[in-house]
Scaffold this active site. Structure first.
Site, PDB file in Angstrom:
ATOM      1  N   ARG A 260      28.836  -0.734   8.057  1.00 45.20           N
ATOM      2  CA  ARG A 260      27.486  -1.210   8.238  1.00 45.20           C
ATOM      3  C   ARG A 260      27.276  -2.407   7.398  1.00 45.20           C
ATOM      4  O   ARG A 260      27.579  -2.374   6.287  1.00 45.20           O
ATOM      5  CB  ARG A 260      26.505  -0.301   8.235  1.00 45.20           C
ATOM      6  CG  ARG A 260      26.531   1.023   9.170  1.00 45.20           C
ATOM      7  CD  ARG A 260      25.697   1.741   9.229  1.00 45.20           C
ATOM      8  NE  ARG A 260      25.675   2.763  10.036  1.00 45.20           N
ATOM      9  CZ  ARG A 260      24.687   3.966  10.350  1.00 45.20           C
ATOM     10  NH1 ARG A 260      23.798   4.147   9.583  1.00 45.20           N
ATOM     11  NH2 ARG A 260      25.110   4.733  11.230  1.00 45.20           N
ATOM     12  N   ARG A 275      23.804   4.131  -0.072  1.00 46.53           N
ATOM     13  CA  ARG A 275      23.650   2.899   1.054  1.00 46.53           C
ATOM     14  C   ARG A 275      24.872   2.072   0.763  1.00 46.53           C
ATOM     15  O   ARG A 275      24.962   1.083   0.046  1.00 46.53           O
ATOM     16  CB  ARG A 275      22.244   1.924   0.966  1.00 46.53           C
ATOM     17  CG  ARG A 275      22.195   1.161   2.272  1.00 46.53           C
ATOM     18  CD  ARG A 275      20.881   0.451   2.433  1.00 46.53           C
ATOM     19  NE  ARG A 275      19.836   1.349   2.396  1.00 46.53           N
ATOM     20  CZ  ARG A 275      19.210   2.006   3.428  1.00 46.53           C
ATOM     21  NH1 ARG A 275      19.873   1.483   4.582  1.00 46.53           N
ATOM     22  NH2 ARG A 275      18.213   2.607   3.556  1.00 46.53           N
ATOM     23  N   GLU A 347      17.701  11.190   4.020  1.00 42.70           N
ATOM     24  CA  GLU A 347      18.363  11.284   5.393  1.00 42.70           C
ATOM     25  C   GLU A 347      19.843  11.750   5.182  1.00 42.70           C
ATOM     26  O   GLU A 347      20.456  10.987   4.602  1.00 42.70           O
ATOM     27  CB  GLU A 347      17.979  10.233   6.374  1.00 42.70           C
ATOM     28  CG  GLU A 347      18.838  10.390   7.399  1.00 42.70           C
ATOM     29  CD  GLU A 347      18.743   9.065   8.416  1.00 42.70           C
ATOM     30  OE1 GLU A 347      17.931   8.085   8.398  1.00 42.70           O
ATOM     31  OE2 GLU A 347      19.645   9.028   9.170  1.00 42.70           O
ATOM     32  N   SER A 350      20.712  12.513  11.523  1.00 47.47           N
ATOM     33  CA  SER A 350      19.830  11.789  12.494  1.00 47.47           C
ATOM     34  C   SER A 350      20.044  12.403  13.767  1.00 47.47           C
ATOM     35  O   SER A 350      21.322  12.017  14.275  1.00 47.47           O
ATOM     36  CB  SER A 350      19.810  10.366  12.470  1.00 47.47           C
ATOM     37  OG  SER A 350      18.529   9.700  12.916  1.00 47.47           O
ATOM     38  N   ARG A 389      26.621  11.153   1.384  1.00 47.24           N
ATOM     39  CA  ARG A 389      25.245  11.566   0.988  1.00 47.24           C
ATOM     40  C   ARG A 389      25.206  13.214   0.716  1.00 47.24           C
ATOM     41  O   ARG A 389      24.587  13.594  -0.197  1.00 47.24           O
ATOM     42  CB  ARG A 389      24.001  11.281   2.024  1.00 47.24           C
ATOM     43  CG  ARG A 389      23.686   9.747   2.194  1.00 47.24           C
ATOM     44  CD  ARG A 389      22.592   9.236   2.923  1.00 47.24           C
ATOM     45  NE  ARG A 389      22.214   7.810   2.692  1.00 47.24           N
ATOM     46  CZ  ARG A 389      21.216   7.336   3.431  1.00 47.24           C
ATOM     47  NH1 ARG A 389      20.513   8.126   4.053  1.00 47.24           N
ATOM     48  NH2 ARG A 389      21.440   5.891   3.360  1.00 47.24           N
TER      49      ARG A 389
END
Length: 423
Positions: A260, A275, A347, A350, A389
């Site tokens: 990303r 991130r 998070e 999802s 994560r």
RNA sequence: GGAGAGGUGGCCGAGCGGUUGAAGGCGCUCCCCUGCUAAGGGAGUAUGGGCAGAAACCCAUCGAGGGUUCGAAUCCCUCCCUCUCCGCCA
């Protein structure tokens, strides 16, 4: 993409429903395009019909040995008129299609209102947050030199990571553990898929055309992109397919890296593994009958939760409010793991139901019975879970006063008997 | 990388300038016949759109995009993909 027929029937109702997610539908543009489309299409088809009939006559006349020159003359400039009209029509069609491709999915009726993350609604909380008789560290402090950002910056730049030794091994074992649970206990079929995909594939799941800035582009003869999530290649397994009723539901699991750009998040979450441009995920995808997708969302979410529970990580499930909902989703349930180093939930998964939104873009259909017309399937996906994560959640939740980390029971066999990580 | 052959419906496969949305077969659905089984006969069976739906009618679609032509599955160009042989390679 939303159903163009439904759109035509009542665009105002769609505009109203999209307000929940804070999307302002440009009705004026829509009406202009749709009216132009309708006029041009009628005109074009009439002209095409005329040409077809006359050309057919010429064919018949020629076969019977008649002189066709007067007939050919009669067709006259039909061809060039058709060309001009077709160009105009195609242009409008393209604009209309493009317009529709930029419209997000309709939120399900159960999606709570709200503009941002803060208004997401907590569904359930699981596990006990750890209590420390010392000041808990975050994962960057804990991992020390096992997390080598100096190296990753040199190799690639900011927002990448290099993991070393047992930390790298734990990362790998987490993937293995998650895959095993989903395959052996939850009945998923494992897939190995491409990480570089074409434009059609990215459009089907909704990343394109609207979010090209968020993904990595690969230069080459044709446009290709690095996948931002395994959802992209997996869901495209059924693109342009007509499935048999009996094949549904399809349950796929795959481990892939995700890439990303994080272009909109300058200065946000710059520390550690939270991130990054490249991370790993184990992804769950369901392809279901339209009547079964809401139940499937529950099932899929529970499957992801199972992983957190087995790892003994405290988490909560929240339903995203309209304003926080992703472009293609009708409803999303996020799983957020407790991170002592950050003193907040973050998070790790999802889980979304896209209903027929992706299926329509992908033309992913099934035949309800042998004589029936094809119908669009429903697609769902969720992380089960994000590896990086999860890894940092283990470090932070299982840390001890001396800076070592006690490993969750279920991972010890995967780690070849190692029970404690020392850095 | 070099040489060649191809891409047609759910599948196989014919067609290579005209009434072909597409022969034939397989599969599937319905009906008939046959006392089971095996087999036989008939009808139907692509997708999207014009159009909320049904019928009728019409338009588009033979890998994708352009072109030639009154007319293209068929001829020409570009691209993508598949297969075979050779080379290279984890």
């Amino acid at each position: 993409m939303l159903d163009p027929r439904r759109f035509r029937q009542d665009p105002e109702a769609i505009a109203e429903a999209l307000k929940i997610r804070g999307f302002e539908l440009d009705l004026a543009t829509y009406h202009d395009l749709e009216d132009a489309r309708h006029t041009l299409q009628t005109e074009l088809e009439t002209l095409q019909h005329e040409r077809n009939v006359k050309s057919k006559h010429i064919g018949v006349a020629k076969q019977q040995g008649e002189d066709i020159t007067p007939l050919v003359a009669e067709v006259g400039d039909l061809g060039s008129r058709l060309d001009a009209l077709r160009d105009k029509f195609q242009q409008i069609q393209e604009s209309l299609h493009d317009f529709l491709l930029h419209v997000p999915n309709l939120p399900d009726a159960s999606v709570p209102p709200g503009d941002s993350e803060e208004e997401n609604v907590e569904l359930r909380v699981w596990g006990k947050r750890p209590e420390f008789d010392f000041e808990p560290k975050d994962h960057v402090e804990l991992a020390g030199t096992s997390l080598d950002f100096e190296a990753s910056v040199r190799i690639s730049g900011s927002r990448f990571s290099v993991l070393k030794g047992n930390l790298a091994k734990l990362h790998r074992c987490l993937i293995q553990f998650m895959l095993d649970v989903h395959i052996e206990e939850h009945g998923y079929e494992e897939l190995y898929v491409p990480f570089i995909v074409n434009r059609e594939t990215m459009t089907a799941t909704g990343q394109l055309p609207k979010f090209e800035d968020d993904v990595f582009f690969v230069r080459g003869e044709i446009d290709r992109f690095l996948i931002p999530t395994a959802e992209v290649p997996i869901t495209n397994m059924v693109r342009d397919q007509i499935l048999d009723f009996s094949e549904l539901p399809l349950l796929y699991v795959s481990h892939t890296p995700c890439f990303r750009r994080e272009s909109g998040s300058h200065g946000k979450d710059t520390r550690g593994l939270i991130r990054v441009h490249q991370f790993e995920k184990v992804e769950l995808v369901h392809i279901t009958h339209p009547d079964a997708s809401w139940e499937a969302l529950e099932t899929l979410t529970r499957h992801a939760e199972t992983i957190l529970q087995r790892l003994g990580l405290p988490y909560r499930a929240v339903v995203l409010c309209g304003g926080d909902l992703g472009f293609a989703a009708a409803k999303t349930i996020d799983l957020e793991v407790w991170l002592p180093g950050f003193d907040r939930y973050r998070e790790v998964s999802s889980c979304s139901n896209f209903v027929d939104f992706q299926a329509r873009r992908a033309q992913a259909r099934f035949r309800p019975d042998p004589t029936a017309r094809t119908e669009l399937v429903h697609t769902l996906n969720g992380s089960g879970l994000a590896i990086g994560r999860t890894l940092l959640a283990i470090l932070e939740n299982y840390q001890r006063a001396d800076g070592t980390v006690q490993l969750p029971e279920v991972l010890i066999p995967y780690m070849g008997g190692v029970e404690v990580l020392q850095f």
